[in-house]
Design an enzyme around this catalytic site. Structure first.
Site, PDB file in Angstrom:
ATOM      1  N   TRP A  10      12.323   9.059  10.119  1.00 21.81           N
ATOM      2  CA  TRP A  10      10.891   8.719  10.156  1.00 21.81           C
ATOM      3  C   TRP A  10      10.039   9.742   9.414  1.00 21.81           C
ATOM      4  O   TRP A  10       8.854   9.511   9.190  1.00 21.81           O
ATOM      5  CB  TRP A  10      10.404   8.606  11.604  1.00 21.81           C
ATOM      6  CG  TRP A  10      10.994   7.476  12.389  1.00 21.81           C
ATOM      7  CD1 TRP A  10      12.025   6.652  12.017  1.00 21.81           C
ATOM      8  CD2 TRP A  10      10.594   7.044  13.696  1.00 21.81           C
ATOM      9  NE1 TRP A  10      12.279   5.749  13.014  1.00 21.81           N
ATOM     10  CE2 TRP A  10      11.419   5.962  14.048  1.00 21.81           C
ATOM     11  CE3 TRP A  10       9.620   7.475  14.606  1.00 21.81           C
ATOM     12  CZ2 TRP A  10      11.300   5.299  15.278  1.00 21.81           C
ATOM     13  CZ3 TRP A  10       9.500   6.823  15.830  1.00 21.81           C
ATOM     14  CH2 TRP A  10      10.333   5.737  16.150  1.00 21.81           C
ATOM     15  N   LYS A  11      10.620  10.885   9.104  1.00 21.06           N
ATOM     16  CA  LYS A  11       9.860  11.963   8.445  1.00 21.06           C
ATOM     17  C   LYS A  11       8.607  12.274   9.278  1.00 21.06           C
ATOM     18  O   LYS A  11       8.647  12.133  10.501  1.00 21.06           O
ATOM     19  CB  LYS A  11       9.542  11.593   6.999  1.00 21.06           C
ATOM     20  CG  LYS A  11      10.804  11.157   6.231  1.00 21.06           C
ATOM     21  CD  LYS A  11      10.617  11.061   4.752  1.00 21.06           C
ATOM     22  CE  LYS A  11      11.939  10.617   4.122  1.00 21.06           C
ATOM     23  NZ  LYS A  11      11.912  10.642   2.664  1.00 21.06           N
ATOM     24  N   GLY A 173      12.225   7.838  -1.854  1.00 17.84           N
ATOM     25  CA  GLY A 173      10.821   7.431  -1.810  1.00 17.84           C
ATOM     26  C   GLY A 173      10.269   6.933  -3.132  1.00 17.84           C
ATOM     27  O   GLY A 173       9.057   6.782  -3.282  1.00 17.84           O
ATOM     28  N   SER A 212      15.670   5.131  -1.185  1.00 16.50           N
ATOM     29  CA  SER A 212      15.114   3.800  -1.461  1.00 16.50           C
ATOM     30  C   SER A 212      16.024   2.657  -1.019  1.00 16.50           C
ATOM     31  O   SER A 212      16.077   1.614  -1.677  1.00 16.50           O
ATOM     32  CB  SER A 212      14.734   3.664  -2.941  1.00 16.50           C
ATOM     33  OG  SER A 212      13.718   4.594  -3.262  1.00 16.50           O
ATOM     34  N   GLY A 233      14.573   6.069   4.863  1.00 14.95           N
ATOM     35  CA  GLY A 233      13.249   6.635   5.105  1.00 14.95           C
ATOM     36  C   GLY A 233      12.224   5.531   5.317  1.00 14.95           C
ATOM     37  O   GLY A 233      12.119   4.959   6.402  1.00 14.95           O
ATOM     38  N   GLY A 234      11.496   5.208   4.263  1.00 13.77           N
ATOM     39  CA  GLY A 234      10.400   4.238   4.340  1.00 13.77           C
ATOM     40  C   GLY A 234      10.714   2.966   5.102  1.00 13.77           C
ATOM     41  O   GLY A 234       9.942   2.555   5.981  1.00 13.77           O
TER      42      GLY A 234
HETATM   43  P1  PGA Z   1      13.549   6.657   1.434  1.00 15.72           P
HETATM   44  O1  PGA Z   1      13.936   8.071   2.068  1.00 15.72           O
HETATM   45  O2  PGA Z   1      14.422   5.624   2.082  1.00 15.72           O
HETATM   46  O3  PGA Z   1      12.101   6.468   1.762  1.00 15.72           O
HETATM   47  O4  PGA Z   1      13.800   6.763  -0.028  1.00 15.72           O
HETATM   48  C1  PGA Z   1      15.269   8.396   2.361  1.00 15.72           C
HETATM   49  C2  PGA Z   1      15.349   9.803   2.931  1.00 15.72           C
HETATM   50  O5  PGA Z   1      14.624  10.674   2.458  1.00 15.72           O
HETATM   51  O6  PGA Z   1      16.139  10.061   3.859  1.00 15.72           O
END
Ligand code: PGA
Length: 254
Positions: A10-11, A173, A212, A233-234
């Site tokens: 989730w960052k 990202g 991504s 991530g996203g």
């Molecule tokens: P992302 O991030 O899926 O948004 O590219 C992946 C991550 O940093 O673990």
């Protein structure tokens, strides 16, 4: 036989509301899914809430980082002991955002890896090359160096029961995922690199792809033999998209 692991990073995103909504959304979407381990990594402040909310389901919880120290005068840090005390089972370490913004070296990340293991938690070691390193043909060299930092201090056995997340920095990202073939080539290199020291360890280590990953490209990535799931991530902030990714992993590896 390796079981896939799909983990949501989730960052620095979330709130009490989002934590509650996202977990209940995942719980309803994933009732029937088998054969893929699902873990969410919310910010440390929401770990306890997440652990309480996932009770009764198979969803695991992880932290995004820990300090190398277990306690003491280290203002602002979170320890592996605290993560464990809160009931989480995984810790992401060496994410490229930490390597870049917090200047974490391979050696520091390896030290964190050891601390996580000593606490009986599962480390998710993020590795991967930058765009410049990729263009310079240094992808394998960088991945080997980041893995060797752990092997040098703890031996190859340290990867027993551990997770590696191959995340090319240029794919994080950006919406520009590595192609399945590109990712598979690096994953195979990573497994072969570990197999030089221990085929047994190499055979069981989970190697996730990250960068991504979304509900559209996940299935094709998981179709590759050495891609054992994803660090997302996203797309992990949306219950629908994340559930599609989990289902794609379960289906591809069934
Ligand atoms: P992302 O991030 O899926 O948004 O590219 C992946 C991550 O940093 O673990």
């Amino acid at each position: 036989m390796r079981h896939p692991l799909v983990m949501g990073n989730w960052k620095l995103n979330g709130s009490k509301q989002l934590t509650a909504d996202l977990i209940s959304g995942l719980q309803s979407a994933l009732t029937e899914v088998q054969g893929c381990k699902v873990v969410i990594a919310p910010p440390a402040l929401y770990l306890a809430q997440a652990v309480a909310a996932v009770q009764g389901s198979d969803i695991g919880v992880g932290a995004q980082n820990i300090d190398v120290n277990l306690s003491g005068a280290f203002t602002g840090e979170t320890s592996a002991e605290m993560v464990k005390d809160n009931g989480a089972g995984y810790v992401i370490i060496g994410h490229s955002e930490r390597r870049t913004y917090h200047h974490e070296s391979d050696e520091l990340v390896a030290e964190k890896f050891a601390v996580v293991k000593q606490q009986g938690l599962i480390p998710v070691l993020c590795i991967g090359e930058t765009e410049a390193e990729n263009e310079a043909g240094k992808t394998e060299e960088v991945c080997a160096r980041q893995i060797d930092a752990v092997i040098k201090t703890q031996g190859v056995e340290a990867f027993h029961g551990a997770v590696i997340a191959y995340e090319p920095v240029w794919a994080i990202g950006t919406g520009k995922s590595a192609t399945p073939a590109q990712a598979q080539a690096v994953h195979k290199f990573i497994r072969t690199h570990i197999a030089k020291q221990s085929p047994t360890v190499a055979d069981q280590v989970i190697i996730q792809y990250g960068g991504s990953v979304n509900d559209k490209n996940a299935a094709e990535l998981f179709g590759q033999p050495d891609i054992d799931g994803a660090l997302v991530g996203g797309a992990s902030l949306k219950a629908d998209a994340f559930s599609v990714i989990v289902k794609a992993a379960a289906a591809a590896k069934a």
